[in-house]
Design a protein around this motif. Structure first.
Motif, short mmCIF file in Angstrom:
data_model
loop_
_atom_site.label_atom_id
_atom_site.label_comp_id
_atom_site.label_asym_id
_atom_site.label_seq_id
_atom_site.Cartn_x
_atom_site.Cartn_y
_atom_site.Cartn_z
N VAL A 271 143.25 127.91 -3.62
CA VAL A 271 141.85 128.31 -3.55
C VAL A 271 141.16 128.02 -4.88
O VAL A 271 140.06 127.45 -4.92
CB VAL A 271 141.73 129.80 -3.19
N ALA A 272 141.84 128.41 -5.98
CA ALA A 272 141.23 128.21 -7.30
C ALA A 272 141.02 126.72 -7.58
O ALA A 272 139.98 126.32 -8.10
CB ALA A 272 142.11 128.83 -8.38
N GLU A 273 141.99 125.92 -7.19
CA GLU A 273 141.88 124.47 -7.43
C GLU A 273 140.78 123.84 -6.59
O GLU A 273 140.04 122.97 -7.05
CB GLU A 273 143.22 123.79 -7.13
N ILE A 274 140.65 124.32 -5.35
CA ILE A 274 139.59 123.78 -4.50
C ILE A 274 138.23 124.17 -5.09
O ILE A 274 137.33 123.33 -5.24
CB ILE A 274 139.71 124.31 -3.06
N ARG A 275 138.11 125.43 -5.41
CA ARG A 275 136.85 125.93 -5.97
C ARG A 275 136.47 125.13 -7.22
O ARG A 275 135.35 124.62 -7.35
CB ARG A 275 137.01 127.41 -6.32
N ASP A 276 137.43 125.00 -8.13
CA ASP A 276 137.13 124.37 -9.41
C ASP A 276 136.94 122.86 -9.26
O ASP A 276 136.05 122.27 -9.89
CB ASP A 276 138.23 124.68 -10.43
N GLY A 277 137.77 122.25 -8.41
CA GLY A 277 137.67 120.80 -8.20
C GLY A 277 136.35 120.43 -7.54
O GLY A 277 135.71 119.44 -7.89
N PHE A 278 135.94 121.26 -6.60
CA PHE A 278 134.65 121.03 -5.94
C PHE A 278 133.52 121.12 -6.95
O PHE A 278 132.62 120.28 -7.00
CB PHE A 278 134.48 122.03 -4.80
N ARG A 279 133.59 122.15 -7.80
CA ARG A 279 132.54 122.33 -8.81
C ARG A 279 132.52 121.16 -9.80
O ARG A 279 131.46 120.73 -10.25
CB ARG A 279 132.77 123.63 -9.60
N ALA A 280 133.73 120.69 -10.10
CA ALA A 280 133.83 119.59 -11.07
C ALA A 280 133.46 118.25 -10.45
O ALA A 280 133.35 117.25 -11.16
CB ALA A 280 135.25 119.54 -11.63
N VAL B 230 137.32 118.58 1.84
CA VAL B 230 138.31 119.65 1.94
C VAL B 230 138.36 120.19 3.36
O VAL B 230 139.44 120.32 3.97
CB VAL B 230 137.97 120.80 0.95
N ALA B 231 137.19 120.49 3.91
CA ALA B 231 137.14 121.05 5.25
C ALA B 231 137.76 120.10 6.26
O ALA B 231 138.53 120.50 7.14
CB ALA B 231 135.69 121.37 5.63
N GLU B 232 137.44 118.82 6.12
CA GLU B 232 137.99 117.84 7.07
C GLU B 232 139.50 117.75 6.96
O GLU B 232 140.21 117.63 7.97
CB GLU B 232 137.34 116.47 6.84
N ALA B 233 140.00 117.83 5.73
CA ALA B 233 141.46 117.74 5.54
C ALA B 233 142.16 118.92 6.21
O ALA B 233 143.16 118.75 6.91
CB ALA B 233 141.77 117.71 4.04
N PHE B 234 141.60 120.12 6.02
CA PHE B 234 142.23 121.29 6.64
C PHE B 234 142.04 121.27 8.16
O PHE B 234 142.95 121.60 8.91
CB PHE B 234 141.70 122.59 6.02
N SER C 276 145.82 114.02 -5.06
CA SER C 276 146.86 114.57 -4.19
C SER C 276 146.22 115.07 -2.90
O SER C 276 145.00 115.12 -2.77
CB SER C 276 147.56 115.72 -4.90
N ASP C 277 147.06 115.44 -1.95
CA ASP C 277 146.54 115.94 -0.68
C ASP C 277 145.71 117.20 -0.93
O ASP C 277 146.19 118.15 -1.53
CB ASP C 277 147.73 116.26 0.24
N ALA D 152 132.38 128.83 -2.60
CA ALA D 152 131.76 127.60 -2.08
C ALA D 152 132.80 126.50 -2.00
O ALA D 152 133.53 126.25 -2.96
CB ALA D 152 130.61 127.18 -2.99
N GLY D 153 132.86 125.88 -0.84
CA GLY D 153 133.78 124.76 -0.68
C GLY D 153 135.16 125.15 -0.20
O GLY D 153 136.00 124.29 0.05
N VAL D 154 135.41 126.47 -0.06
CA VAL D 154 136.76 126.92 0.32
C VAL D 154 136.80 127.31 1.80
O VAL D 154 136.12 128.27 2.20
CB VAL D 154 137.19 128.12 -0.54
N PRO D 155 137.57 126.61 2.62
CA PRO D 155 137.73 127.03 4.01
C PRO D 155 138.91 127.99 4.13
O PRO D 155 139.91 127.85 3.41
CB PRO D 155 138.03 125.71 4.74
#
Lengths: 500, 494, 95
Positions: free
Chosen positions: B9-18, B26-30, B2-3, B72-75
């Motif tokens: 935030v939690a999904e970005i954090r966890d998805g990045f870790r996974a 993520v940063a580019e999308a935002f 998905s977009d 980490a990974g969260v803009p």
């Protein structure tokens, strides 16, 4: 307690002057009141400035414990009420030396409440009358920065090095009635601050400055309107301001005018005060509790530490010198007038007692006399002070011990002292090296005495004929012949014996 | 996939870790969303390079197998009230236009240390004074929401954290910082259908945040979910020796403590928050909220906060008084703009600089504050207000003897059209009627979306907790979030 | 209490915000409106109530006396509208 008789003679009769002083004293601390920037004097512009001192957006104050502690100790030294709960307020006004647009100060709840200071009305005369001057309060506040007006034709320059340095504002009651009282009060206050160590008292560096409130009235009448002369930076100037303002105000009133309540500036070159119009519209300071700070609550342990760390204060010390050490009132007063002097004297005393194995009381008089006459005389001559004295208290004590145990005479001691001043040498070493040890060898002295008397047979005749004063001449001749090294007591005894 | 910008935030954090995506993705999308949303005017300064740099650092750390920082990974977006080193910080004022701090605020520094990246500096009401984001020198922020039925009026995102609220609602950032003095996190969150929490006064350091009213200002997070708020707050809060009012307490593990099980908790319903004429849709939402909390196991009791009606006037004495003094430093001497008319002296320069550098609302509040502190009026206004403030705080203490948290509406209305209330300062001030009391008492308070009104605009509920009890506030927020099932989002028009 | 044009000008002057006559006049009703509204606080009985001093119970911490800051002149002057020779410069002040 006494009523001052200082009066100004006006055309309409006598006037009395009423004086109150607000003294700003820089608190001795390494860092500023609300920031970690240094407080040292004389640094390059804007180098001792933190972002807090420059009032950058979002910067916040955190108080320095030492500044609070010194204010409390000062309060204790003047027997003042210490407020365990106090608070910082903002005093709002706009000026280029005030980066925040407000000064953090204490209006509503100062840290120190009422206290008092006893002054001596004649410093030179310890038996003169004393007077108690009430202290209204002491509060802690920030100093402002500095504006320089002479570096550019159309601009003023701002240096924030002083911005945020801790000050104590010590506010007296309007209890003084003469220039001399004002001067004595300021001197005494400075002495106390130096004893406590809460301010270095260096008025020429601006560490201490006074706002002088002066009004005049017919004796016994209500208080008149007062003027406030700002930032007066010496005892002498404070006295001059009182004198000038009092007579100016009398002139104004006797000419049918009114004294304007205003801020004035003293010009030492012209010895006059003038109105400071530039600050006139800044009267509404809109004080309110500083919301960046919490109330200051002092616990008992803190207060106890402050109390324990107080040194013996000048009045107590002076009394002790008189009562326990047996010093004259004058000597006690002079020795305690400055903390540094007392400190030097006490080091001399302690070392003297130690090397002579006597009590301090037994060596006190000789030590005091030597310090006040010999050492002070020499320092005066050399343009030095105790601070940079070439002779240490230890050296002084050693010299006094040599006199006391008869190793050298007072006369030789003066020679030894001169050598000490020049070379910084130790008195014992000098005596040995120069062979100045005095002799009590009766045989040697008897021989010289006989020779002196033989050489001056005519004077011996005159002496025996009743001219007693010649005895001193014989002593002098004997001492001279022995290069001053004879024990004067032995010389006396042997001369008396020889002259029958 | 998905977009990425729809993720929390939690999904970005966890998805990045996974390893589902890279931080750079993520940063580019935002960054792309930010660049495409100029019409909303949410950012004063965009810093895509900072977001990318943080993302690359996170990706490198992950590739190297290093321990990953909590964010980490969260803009994120940073309200332009937080001083950011090397990045212009304006408080949305002309006064500070061009001001580039040489220091970093404690809260923003903590977030960067936690691995977050900065997307940019978010627009706000000038010096955080306003409830509609119409006082910014850099122009109004436009809410991404529109009324349904073809009304194209530009709506207020709330204020003062209006750039933050609009940017999150429009998926320009997953979370942002806000600051709350009288409701500046909660009211904009309510207006835009997101969540935001103002923690207990003293939880977040004020060091480096441009001050509005020192005894009220408190930073807090804004995000789409309660969990995200918990994550953000954990990385913003903490003792700071540089702020005398900072609380020297451990930061609780709020995220780990999240639980929507409210059994054993009592929810107080303050009767004074239901004045005559309360908007019926808001009243209805409030009733639904009560039912949701009961459903989560809480017991509901009625409580009284008798001095509620005086909260707003109290606030409008204290906040302007503090502001009049806090803003005295903007004088054109050390930083910011300077207006030096020909032949002007120092005091003239001040007056000209401040006339030029401050907007009308800021001037108005400075003048009110100056007046209420001035000689002869101080006791009648300021001292009286601080006494009433003590009574307001006491009201809460007494209410909390009977309950563990309070539930109220967040704002008296949904978002309104820009310009609608600007002519009448007083009407604008009334926006904060429900949020100001908790600010005056320093209590933690949170806004969570509860539903849409008849015009399709979000409405929020407010939870007020005991001092230091953010956990209960967050938990009640979670219980509402789960039951409200708020999934509405603005339709993209920008 | 109601404020007049003169008071508005005085407040503006105390606030160091220059205002034109027209601006000041516009502010009279605006400020009166707000001040009139906040004056309702006068009706609250505050007998025996101490003004709030700390929002959340907390103690004023005190710093140790150590030099930990300063020597950052470049940072201090970095944003100055006018800095010369290490000073901030302002129009000449006559004292």
């Amino acid at each position: 307690m006494t009523e001052s008789t200082y009066r100004i003679q006006g055309a309409t009769g006598e006037w009395e002057v009423v004086i109150g002083l607000e003294v700003h004293a820089q608190v001795t601390s390494k860092a500023k009141l609300f920031s970690g920037a240094a407080t040292a004097f004389g640094a390059e512009p804007n180098t001792q400035v933190s972002l807090v001192d420059a009032a950058m957006p979002g910067m916040l104050p955190v108080p320095n414990r030492e500044c609070i502690r010194q204010a409390v100790r000062t309060g204790m030294a003047i027997n003042a009420q210490i407020n365990k709960w106090s608070r910082f307020d903002r005093k709002n006004y706009f000026y280029a030396d005030l980066p925040q647009g407000y000064q953090i100060s204490q209006l509503y709840h100062p840290i120190v409440g009422e206290g008092e200071i006893e002054i001596n009305l004649d410093e030179k005369n310890p038996d003169a009358e004393t007077k108690v001057i009430g202290i209204e309060r002491i509060h802690v506040e920030q100093d402002a920065g500095k504006l320089m007006h002479d570096q550019h034709p159309t601009r003023s320059y701002v240096d924030l090095n002083r911005s945020g340095v801790a000050l104590m504002e010590i506010v007296s009651k309007p209890d003084m009635r003469s220039p001399a009282e004002a001067g004595a009060y300021l001197s005494k206050l400075r002495t106390i601050l130096r004893y406590v160590g809460s301010c270095d008292g260096n008025m020429d560096q601006g560490s201490m400055r006074a706002d002088v409130n002066v009004s005049v009235r017919k004796p016994g009448a209500e208080f008149g309107t007062r003027t406030e002369t700002k930032n007066v930076n010496s005892v002498r100037f404070v006295m001059a301001v009182v004198e000038y303002e009092a007579s100016r105000q009398v002139d104004v009133l006797e000419a049918g005018g009114k004294v304007v309540q205003e801020t004035r500036l003293y010009d030492p070159d012209k010895n006059e005060t003038r109105s400071m119009r530039s600050k006139e519209d800044a009267h509404d300071y809109r004080y309110f509790p500083d919301p960046d700070l919490l109330p200051l609550e002092l616990d008992d342990a803190f207060l106890e530490e402050c109390r324990q760390s107080l040194p013996e204060l000048p009045d107590a010390k002076r009394l002790r010198y008189e009562k326990d050490l047996g010093l004259s009132a004058y000597n006690a007063a002079v020795l305690t007038a400055e903390a540094d002097t007392a400190r030097w004297f006490e080091a001399l005393l302690a070392e003297g007692a130690r090397v002579q194995k006597k009590s301090e009381g037994e060596v006190a008089k000789a030590s005091a006399n030597w310090l006040l006459s010999e050492l002070y005389g020499a320092l005066n001559r050399l343009g030095k002070t105790l601070d940079d004295s070439p002779v240490t208290p230890e050296d002084g004590a050693e010299l006094l011990a040599l006199i006391a145990d008869g190793t050298i005479s007072g006369t030789i001691a003066k020679q030894v002292f001169e050598i000490m001043l020049e070379t910084g040498g130790k008195p014992g070493a000098i005596v040995e090296e120069k062979g100045l040890r005095q002799t009590s060898d009766t045989g040697a002295i008897e021989a010289v005495v006989a020779e002196v008397l033989a050489r001056n047979a005519d004077k011996v005749e005159q002496y025996k004929g009743g001219k007693d004063a010649l005895f001193g001449f014989f002593v002098g001749q004997t001492m001279k012949a022995m290069q001053g090294k004879a024990n004067p007591q032995v010389v006396n005894e042997l001369l008396k014996k020889a002259l029958g | 996939m998905s977009d990425l910008t729809d993720l929390t935030v939690a999904e970005i954090r966890d998805g990045f870790r996974a390893g589902d995506f890279s931080a750079r993705d993520v940063a580019e999308a935002f960054n792309a969303n930010v660049a495409a949303a100029k019409a909303l005017n949410t950012f004063i300064v965009e810093t895509p390079e900072k977001a990318l740099a943080a993302a690359d650092a996170a990706d490198r750390a992950k590739a190297a197998g290093e321990a990953l920082k909590p964010l980490a990974g969260v803009p994120i977006g940073m309200k332009d009230l937080f001083c950011t080193q090397g990045v212009q910080t304006t408080a949305a004022s002309h006064m500070l236009e061009g001001f580039t701090p040489t220091y970093e605020s404690t809260v923003s520094a903590k977030l960067w240390d936690a691995g977050a990246g900065m997307l940019g500096k978010l627009n706000l009401d000038q010096f955080a004074m306003g409830s509609s984001n119409e006082t910014s020198y850099f122009g109004n922020v436009i809410s991404p929401w529109k009324r349904k039925g073809g009304d194209n009026a530009a709506l207020a995102p709330g204020g003062s954290s209006g750039g933050s609220s609009a940017a999150i609602a429009a998926r320009l950032c997953p979370a942002a910082t806000g600051t709350d003095t009288g409701g500046s996190i909660r009211q904009p969150a309510a207006f835009t259908g997101i969540s935001g929490i103002k923690p207990t006064y003293g939880r977040c350091s004020r060091w480096g945040i441009v001050a509005f009213a020192s005894s009220l200002d408190q930073a807090g997070p804004m995000a789409r979910t309660v969990r995200d708020n918990a994550i953000m707050l954990e990385n913003m809060a903490g003792f700071d020796p540089r702020d005398s009012t900072s609380l020297d307490l451990e930061v609780p593990k709020w995220e780990a403590g999240l639980s929507s099980d409210l059994r054993g908790k009592k929810v107080g319903i303050p009767k004074e928050y239901r004045p005559d004429g309360l908007n019926a849709e808001i009243a209805a939402l409030w009733d639904r909220g009560i039912e949701w909390l009961k459903d989560a196991g809480a017991e509901v009791v009625e409580v009284s906060l008798p001095h509620t009606k005086y909260a707003l006037p109290t606030y409008y004495i204290i906040a302007p008084a503090e502001a009049s003094s806090n803003l005295a430093r903007y004088d054109g001497v050390r930083y910011g703009q300077r207006d030096l008319p020909d032949g002007a002296g120092l005091q003239d320069m001040y007056a000209a600089t401040r006339a030029m550098g401050f907007g009308p609302e800021v001037k108005r509040r400075i003048m009110i504050g100056t007046y209420v502190l001035s000689a002869g009026f101080y006791d009648a206004y300021y001292t009286q207000a601080q006494k009433v403030r003590a009574l307001i705080a006491r009201d809460f203490e007494q209410a909390f003897e009977k309950c563990d948290l309070l539930l109220t509406p967040t704002a008296p209305s949904a978002s309104f059209a820009l310009g609608e209330k600007q002519a009448d300062p007083l009407a604008m001030y009334l926006n904060d009627v429900f949020t100001v009391p908790a600010s005056l008492a320093g209590l933690p308070a949170m806004a969570v979306p509860g539903g849409l009104d008849g015009q399709g605009l979000p409405l929020g509920l407010q939870i007020i907790g005991k001092a230091l009890d953010e956990q209960t506030v967050l938990n009640a927020g979670l219980a509402i979030e789960e039951r409200a099932g708020f999934a509405a989002r603005p339709e993209k028009w920008w | 209490m109601s404020i007049d044009l003169q008071t508005v000008k005085k407040i503006a002057s105390l606030s160091r915000i220059s205002v034109t006559d027209a601006e000041a006049e516009a502010m009279v009703p605006e400020l009166n409106n707000i001040l009139g509204w906040v004056e309702q606080l006068g009706e609250v009985d505050v007998t025996g109530v101490q003004p709030m001093t700390a929002v959340i119970p907390n103690h004023q911490r005190l710093r140790d006396d150590a030099v930990t800051d300063g020597n950052v002149r470049d940072k201090v002057l970095a944003n100055a509208p006018q800095a010369e020779h290490g000073f901030f410069a302002v129009p000449k002040v006559i004292e």
